[in-house]
Design an enzyme around this catalytic site. Structure first.
Site, short mmCIF file in Angstrom:
data_model
loop_
_atom_site.label_atom_id
_atom_site.label_comp_id
_atom_site.label_asym_id
_atom_site.label_seq_id
_atom_site.Cartn_x
_atom_site.Cartn_y
_atom_site.Cartn_z
N HIS A 52 26.82 119.69 13.26
CA HIS A 52 26.32 118.01 13.36
C HIS A 52 27.62 117.32 13.64
O HIS A 52 27.39 116.37 14.32
CB HIS A 52 25.83 117.75 12.14
CG HIS A 52 24.38 118.45 11.67
ND1 HIS A 52 23.41 118.53 12.87
CD2 HIS A 52 23.90 118.79 10.69
CE1 HIS A 52 22.34 119.31 12.41
NE2 HIS A 52 22.51 119.44 11.00
N HIS B 248 27.76 124.53 9.44
CA HIS B 248 26.53 123.99 10.13
C HIS B 248 26.77 122.39 10.02
O HIS B 248 26.56 121.69 11.16
CB HIS B 248 25.34 124.21 9.36
CG HIS B 248 24.11 123.65 9.62
ND1 HIS B 248 22.94 124.25 10.25
CD2 HIS B 248 23.64 122.37 9.38
CE1 HIS B 248 22.01 123.44 10.32
NE2 HIS B 248 22.51 121.95 9.90
N GLU B 249 27.16 122.02 8.90
CA GLU B 249 27.32 120.46 8.46
C GLU B 249 28.44 119.86 9.39
O GLU B 249 28.60 118.73 10.01
CB GLU B 249 27.26 120.28 7.22
CG GLU B 249 25.99 120.71 6.49
CD GLU B 249 24.73 119.97 6.98
OE1 GLU B 249 24.87 118.97 7.50
OE2 GLU B 249 23.82 120.58 6.36
N GLU C 143 19.23 120.92 14.77
CA GLU C 143 19.36 121.84 13.65
C GLU C 143 19.73 123.42 14.51
O GLU C 143 20.58 124.07 13.80
CB GLU C 143 18.11 121.92 13.04
CG GLU C 143 17.81 120.79 12.25
CD GLU C 143 18.95 120.35 11.13
OE1 GLU C 143 19.95 120.96 10.76
OE2 GLU C 143 19.00 119.07 11.04
#
Length: 758
Positions: A486, A481-482, A539
């Site tokens: 992103h 995810h990070e 997100e």
């Protein structure tokens, strides 16, 4: 960003709402490993043994109002960082201490960014608990005729019986009167964050609406000013709207300072409206932040850290986001520090318009063993990025390998504690210069401990597997995810000189088959362009990247999962996301048809996408529980995850990226809003399911954080037990050196703007 529940919210009210990647808080709270980045006047950390803070009035409310109350038996855990701190050198301990002080004082800004009563609630509780411990107050309550249960619920009677009230009755009664009505109010507008009559926010004066926010954004763009560290106040002058933009800064004068451009502040005409830009918002608090950053600079390990802190200090002194960007550039260059930190106006989850940053600061110590896994993931990124479902032209021209470390949190000041972070949030830096990722290991260790009997909405056969693999699967999801969520994707930009960062004649929109026809222009950013949906949309995109790439065997191997274990990790990761989508309904408000939490909205959207995929991939059925009350059950066919599931996320994720890359706000908003809709029609009655979620909900844990203090020439770590009493003591001791001066300053800042919220 992934977020864990913080206690900071405690100091903000009794109404609740969650927060970041994890969660964001609502007006009363915001991503508990995901409220953040939590949303409104929070539950009080000093809120003690009486976390619901109810008065003697008996509230008989419908079930839908239960979401605004915290149970008295909420879980409270201590964040353990003792071993990590012990291994620091004396210089590193001093550096960590002063950065922590800067973070804690800066975190008080959140009180002034949340709701009109938040700062007053904080001061009320601090004054009570500085004089008497919870155990002593219980004795006072007993003497006043309150039972042990009433002691936790009848706050006013306890305030009147407290030593603080006995010593200063007039001041304490005035303080109570200034916040008690709002603290207990469940009027629709006061239950959630929002603009105008849609909710409460102190980022904007109470007479501002969406149109005012949009106009102000255009003005800020025209002046090349970021909204991150601003608030907006609207006044009427002779029937004409006049706007005041306040920059957060220690300096209050509006003239040029130390070479700062004079055009930053002053009065300007824009679209037949008058705008004034001035410095000095939160000035007293920002002075303390700058003081401690200067102290920390003396113990910096290298020139990058010294330059970083110098620029941060300049930013908070003058209200300059450009200076904060410059500090962030030095922060990115500071590779692999033993003590990691970041501070400033960072996440925009709780701005109803999605552009203003909430203040936060963290200080943490590297966990070398876990960091090795994330380093391997970073090394594999250039191989994994081409696996994502969008064309190569929609990916960044070059992947700038970031730091990705696992950290044990010493200090996290703000409205919530995340499980993982990908920063800075400045698009121009992220696209061309890089970013950093961190996973907060000691947060993960306590935030996701789950009891079988409290697992809702799962089949009995899934519960043991869920408990076993929830932590490891979430670790994988956070990493993906990070770093690759992103950290991926290109924004098509035409700069002020007319230069494009892509070939207009060759880049084709894969959704239309036509050349790309829209892009970001000049000072436009992702946040300013997509505004109210930007946080949740991003997100959701990052969550989808995690789901998509966790199917990759190489990724699973990096985290030590092979064979059947790897398959179980994938299954539980997807099952967790489906369940989180259902749980997210807690953070939807039917009356206003608004989502109050970015991550939860994102997860509900993913649930809708997977249900839409059909073919028996996901099942969601309303049932009757063993207690005879409404319940629900989720099923996931693990055999169809690599086929039906992957294909659904592939299609959805590609569309998300195309809309984002091309700045197609109209298309992106319509697409995202379709899946965000909560209704009682269709295959699933989500409004009725929301009532079931509220009926079965469990409160998130609160975290007790340690303090540091200087003793002679060394720094000591002061730890507290994981209880309400430990939580309260940590806050009263955190600000004990200048408590009265600090509290008076907060009350003054709160009082001077009170007329603006009416």
């Amino acid at each position: 960003m992934y977020q864990g529940r913080t206690m900071f919210k405690i100091f903000r009210a009794c109404k609740m709402r969650p927060t970041r990647m994890g969660f964001e808080p609502t007006r009363a709270e915001h991503n508990g490993l995901a409220v953040h980045r939590l949303n409104h006047s929070a539950t009080s950390s000093c809120a003690l043994p009486f976390r619901r803070l109810c008065t003697s009035v008996t509230f008989r409310l419908k079930m839908v109002d239960s979401q605004y109350y915290l149970p008295n038996d909420i879980g409270i855990s201590a964040l353990d960082c003792s071993e990590a701190f012990r291994l620091l050198s004396p210089q590193e301990k001093m550096y960590a201490h002063y950065l922590s002080r800067a973070s804690w004082y800066g975190g008080l800004v959140v009180l002034l960014q949340t709701s009109p009563e938040s700062a007053n609630i904080f001061v009320l509780l601090q004054r009570i608990f500085r004089k008497q411990t919870p155990a002593q107050l219980e004795q006072v309550a007993t003497a006043a005729g309150l039972s042990s249960e009433e002691y936790q619920d009848k706050l006013k009677a306890l305030v009147w019986a407290s030593q603080a009230f006995q010593e200063q009755p007039a001041e304490m009664e005035a303080l109570w009167d200034s916040c008690s009505c709002l603290l207990y109010s469940l009027e629709n507008r006061q239950k959630q964050l929002g603009l105008g009559d849609k909710g409460i926010t102190t980022y904007f004066s109470g007479n501002c609406c969406l149109e005012d926010a949009e106009l102000a954004q255009k003005f800020l763009d025209s002046k090349k000013l970021s909204a991150y560290n601003t608030r907006l106040f609207k006044k009427e002058d002779g029937g004409k709207a006049c706007y005041e933009v306040r920059l957060a800064s220690a300096v209050q004068k509006d003239c040029a300072v130390d070479g700062e451009c004079e055009s930053c502040c002053g009065s300007f005409s824009f679209e037949d409206k008058e705008f004034t830009v001035k410095r000095g918002d939160y000035s007293r608090v920002m002075e303390k932040v700058c003081y401690y950053l200067e102290k920390a600079r003396a113990y910096a390990a290298n020139e990058n850290q010294r330059k970083m802190l110098e620029e941060y200090t300049r930013s908070f002194t003058l209200g300059s986001i450009d200076a904060h960007k410059e500090g962030s550039r030095y922060w990115i260059k500071d590779k692999g520090p033993i003590v990691e930190s970041y501070i400033g106006f960072i996440e925009s989850y709780r701005d109803p318009f999605g552009s203003r940053g909430e203040f936060e600061g963290f200080v943490a110590v590297v966990n070398k063993a876990m960091s090795e896994r994330f380093a391997k993931l970073v090394s594999s990124a250039e191989v994994l990025l081409p696996e994502l479902p969008w064309p190569q032209e929609f990916e960044k021209d070059a992947f700038l390998k970031p730091d990705f470390t696992s950290l044990d949190v010493l200090t996290f000041a703000g409205s919530g504690i995340p499980a993982g972070i990908n920063i800075p949030n400045y698009d121009d830096i992220r696209q061309t210069e890089g970013f950093k990722n961190v996973s907060l290991g000691n947060v993960l260790a306590v935030a996701y401990a789950t009891q079988k009997e409290k697992l809702t909405f799962l089949e009995e056969g899934d519960k043991d597997l869920f408990i076993k693999w929830k932590g490891p699967s979430f670790e994988v999801q956070v990493g993906l995810h990070e770093l690759l969520g992103h950290g991926s994707g290109k924004l098509f930009v035409q700069d002020d000189m007319g230069k494009f960062n892509f070939d207009q004649s060759k880049v084709i929109n894969p959704e239309t088959g036509e050349p790309v026809s829209s892009w970001y222009r000049g000072s436009e950013t992702w946040d300013s362009k997509f505004s109210t949906i930007a946080s949740s949309y991003e997100e959701c995109r990052a969550e989808c990247v995690g789901l998509y790439l966790c199917l990759n065997k190489q990724v699973l191997s990096i985290f030590g999962h092979e064979g059947q274990d790897a398959d179980d990790v994938v299954y539980i990761n997807w099952l967790s996301m489906v369940r989180a989508g259902l749980l997210g309904l807690e953070f939807y408000t039917p009356e206003s048809k608004r989502w109050r939490q970015a991550h939860m909205q994102a997860r509900f959207v993913i649930l809708r996408v997977l249900l839409e995929a059909g073919e028996g991939l996901v099942g969601l059925e309303e049932v009757t529980g063993e207690d005879g009350k409404p319940d629900a059950q989720i099923t996931l066919d693990r055999s169809k995850i690599p086929t039906v599931g992957k294909n659904a996320i592939h299609r959805f994720l590609c569309k998300l990226q195309v809309f984002k890359s091309t700045a197609d706000v109209e298309g992106g908003r319509a697409f995202y809003d379709k899946y965000s809709t909560v209704s009682d029609t269709g295959a699933h009655n989500f409004l009725r399911l929301r009532e079931t979620v509220l009926l079965r909900k469990e409160a998130r844990k609160m975290f007790v954080q340690a303090n540091t203090r200087i003793s002679g020439d060394s720094v000591e770590l002061v730890e507290y037990e994981g209880s309400a009493a430990g939580l309260i003591r940590s806050f009263t001791e955190r600000f004990q050196d200048d408590a009265e001066q600090l509290e008076s300053g907060l009350l003054e800042l709160s009082k001077q703007d009170a007329p603006c919220w009416c």
